[in-house]
Motif scaffolding. Structure first.
Motif, PDB file in Angstrom:
ATOM      1  N   ARG A  73      52.522  37.938  78.949  1.00 21.61           N
ATOM      2  CA  ARG A  73      51.479  37.986  79.977  1.00 21.61           C
ATOM      3  C   ARG A  73      52.006  37.457  81.308  1.00 21.61           C
ATOM      4  N   PHE A  77      52.211  39.597  84.737  1.00 17.42           N
ATOM      5  CA  PHE A  77      51.670  39.086  86.000  1.00 17.42           C
ATOM      6  C   PHE A  77      52.735  39.114  87.103  1.00 17.42           C
ATOM      7  N   HIS A 179      42.578  37.993  84.298  1.00 16.46           N
ATOM      8  CA  HIS A 179      43.215  37.160  83.267  1.00 16.46           C
ATOM      9  C   HIS A 179      42.916  37.750  81.901  1.00 16.46           C
TER      10      HIS A 179
END
Length: 180
Positions: A73, A77, A179
């Motif tokens: 993740r 990002f 998120h």
């Protein structure tokens, strides 16, 4: 291994992948306008297209390994932010060499995004829903090119060639704010 899967995980993953895939196809529609407005030669146009693909393909496996080690993740990002940065360079570019650099930076970002999307799916979704999620991922990978062509065609009908880069920037920034 499986954490709580957010309702936004699959849409975010799918749209991140679509952004990467559509950036390959969509640019081709803008090339004639880019050539005229920047005075790009055929060789420069080739590099504007291929710099993205070459760096993307070259870094794909390395980025996947980095994601496995430091967090999928997180790399997704970072990849989205790098992709957005490259798109912002492209938006303000007025020369072929700047566009080549912009596409190169976008390719670095794309290399962080693509392997992370599939990796997040395989590690986040429980086995009973993983097949469906991977099916969505594959469908978006195939359809992203077509959607990229369509969206770019719409933009070029109303705006200048750099709107292609604005679209990539906006998608990458919005997706980086979610998120999952």
């Amino acid at each position: 291994m499986n954490q709580q899967v957010s309702r936004l995980t699959l849409p975010t993953i799918a749209l991140s992948l679509m952004t990467v895939v559509s950036a390959v196809a969509g640019l081709n529609l803008a090339l004639p306008k880019i050539a005229v407005e920047t005075g790009a030669t055929q060789t420069q146009l080739t590099w504007i297209v291929d710099s993205y693909t070459v760096i993307f393909a070259g870094l794909l496996l390395i980025s996947g390994a980095i994601g496995d080690k430091y967090g999928r993740r997180r790399i997704l990002f970072i990849g989205l932010l790098i992709f957005a940065f490259g798109a912002s360079i492209g938006f303000f570019a007025n020369s072929p060499s700047t566009l080549i650099i912009a596409r190169l930076v976008m390719g670095i970002g794309a290399a962080g995004i693509m392997p992370s999307t599939l990796s997040v799916i395989t590690t986040s979704f429980p086995p009973e829903s993983r097949g469906k999620a991977i099916g969505v991922w594959v469908g978006v990978a195939g359809g992203g090119a077509v959607l990229g062509l369509f969206a770019t065609a719409l933009l070029l009908g109303w705006f200048n060639w750099n709107s292609f880069f604005a679209l990539n920037f906006v998608f990458a920034i919005i997706l980086s704010l979610i998120h999952i």
